[in-house]
Design an enzyme around this catalytic site. Structure first.
Site, short mmCIF file in Angstrom:
data_model
loop_
_atom_site.label_atom_id
_atom_site.label_comp_id
_atom_site.label_asym_id
_atom_site.label_seq_id
_atom_site.Cartn_x
_atom_site.Cartn_y
_atom_site.Cartn_z
CB SER A 64 -0.92 0.03 1.21
OG SER A 64 -2.00 -0.82 1.02
CE LYS A 67 -3.82 0.70 -1.15
NZ LYS A 67 -4.49 0.33 0.13
CE1 TYR A 189 -4.49 -1.25 -4.63
CE2 TYR A 189 -5.03 -3.58 -4.59
CZ TYR A 189 -4.75 -2.40 -3.92
OH TYR A 189 -4.73 -2.39 -2.55
CE1 TYR A 240 -5.10 1.94 4.09
CE2 TYR A 240 -3.37 0.92 5.41
CZ TYR A 240 -3.86 1.35 4.19
OH TYR A 240 -3.09 1.19 3.08
CB VAL A 258 0.01 -5.93 4.05
CG1 VAL A 258 -1.23 -5.34 4.68
CG2 VAL A 258 -0.16 -6.14 2.55
O1 DON Z 1 -4.85 -4.75 -1.58
C1 DON Z 1 -4.28 -5.31 -0.65
O2 DON Z 1 -4.90 -5.89 0.22
C2 DON Z 1 -2.76 -5.25 -0.63
N1 DON Z 1 -2.23 -5.38 -1.94
C3 DON Z 1 -2.29 -3.95 -0.03
C4 DON Z 1 -2.84 -3.67 1.34
C5 DON Z 1 -1.92 -2.90 2.22
O3 DON Z 1 -0.74 -2.88 2.02
C6 DON Z 1 -2.52 -2.25 3.42
N2 DON Z 1 -1.52 -1.57 4.22
N3 DON Z 1 -1.13 -1.65 5.31
#
Ligand code: DON
Length: 304
Positions: A64, A67, A189, A240, A258
């Site tokens: 993320s 983003k 994405y 978040y 993540v």
């Molecule tokens: O879309 C997802 O669930 C993962 N590719 C990215 C989520 C993420 O990194 C949330 N951050 N802490």
């Protein structure tokens, strides 16, 4: 004079004895293979000096954190329509939460939750001929490092198991907030999330957010007014439903992923990154949050 190297080494040493290091993101099978013993930090000062500790040169999945970079590309391309399609409020919910989107008629609360990032992908697909290549090129320019690449095994892994993102993209499409094919948006994405980067490269990629929009080698610029807005969004939405906690403990705009990475910055002073793959229950790096709290407490440097 602050002895940054000693402070980074102290943090690494203090955290090395931590028994509960969090859990890797097993919902993306490729990420479940990563060892939670990994730990690295890099600090880039705007005066040119840099410091590091631990495995700061080992690449990890940016997830993320990407983003913020796609959002920077989108805001530079088309500022105005963008705000009709995505908001700027913290969601108070997990990154993959869906029901709020339905209540709010397909307009994601902010660009850093998954639904918001999917809308940003859609905008970039509409604006750019080869969005995956353009994003890679953008990060390579920001970091001055042509070796940076996508980890396609990670992208494919999420493609197979990212059911909530499929649901999110379809829900956005049903509200008319995706203009392109759901599969095309998801493919972009999953790739942006699968970009691989180390702590040093991550600091370089985010340098322009600390340096009024001018990147580390001067080649890429973002308008001052956009930098202001992106830093504000990182502070309020970057973690978040733990954004308040990060602001409270660390006191810097930042972004997590993540893959266990976190990057944070103090405008006009420094960019700092940390990688520790074990996550807390909110999906943010457990030791990463602790390391940055220790850093801003020990140095007494934060935006507050
Ligand atoms: O879309 C997802 O669930 C993962 N590719 C990215 C989520 C993420 O990194 C949330 N951050 N802490």
């Amino acid at each position: 004079m602050i002895d940054y190297q000693t402070i980074l080494d102290e943090i690494q040493h203090e955290l090395s004895t931590c028994e509960h290091r969090g859990k890797v993101a097993s919902y993306i099978p490729e990420l479940a293979k990563i060892d939670t013993a990994n730990f690295g930090m890099h600090l880039q000062l705007l005066n040119g000096k840099s410091y590091h500790t631990g495995r700061s040169k080992t690449p990890f999945s940016i997830q993320s954190i990407s983003k913020v970079l796609t959002f920077a590309m989108a805001i530079a391309l088309q500022n105005h329509n963008l705000w009709e399609r995505v908001g700027v409020e913290p969601s108070g919910n997990p990154f993959n939460h869906l029901s709020l989107l339905e209540q709010e008629k397909g307009i994601p609360r902010n660009p850093f939750i998954n639904t918001g990032a999917l809308v940003i992908c859609d905008i970039l697909i509409s604006e750019l001929e080869h969005p995956k290549e353009a994003f890679l090129d953008f990060v390579r320019k920001l970091t001055n490092d042509p070796s940076i690449n996508y980890n396609t095994a990670v992208a494919k892994s999420e493609q197979r198991t990212g059911f909530k993102n499929f649901a999110a993209a379809n829900l956005l499409k049903s509200f008319g907030n995706l203009k392109n094919d759901v599969s095309e948006v998801l493919d972009f994405y999953f790739h942006q999330c699968a970009l691989e980067i180390n702590c040093k490269q991550l600091c370089n990629a985010f340098y322009f957010f600390a340096n009024n929009g001018v990147c580390i080698n001067n080649s890429t610029h973002l308008k001052d007014q956009h930098v202001k807005r992106i830093n504000a969004l990182m502070l309020t939405c970057g973690f978040y439903d733990e954004a308040g906690e990060f602001a409270f403990e660390v006191g810097l705009p930042g972004k997590s992923g993540v893959g266990g990475g976190i990057v944070a910055l103090l405008p006009d002073e420094f960019v700092i990154s940390v990688w520790s793959p074990g996550l807390n229950e909110k999906g943010n790096s457990k030791l990463g949050m602790m390391a940055l709290e220790m850093f801003t407490t020990k140095t007494e440097l934060s935006i507050f």
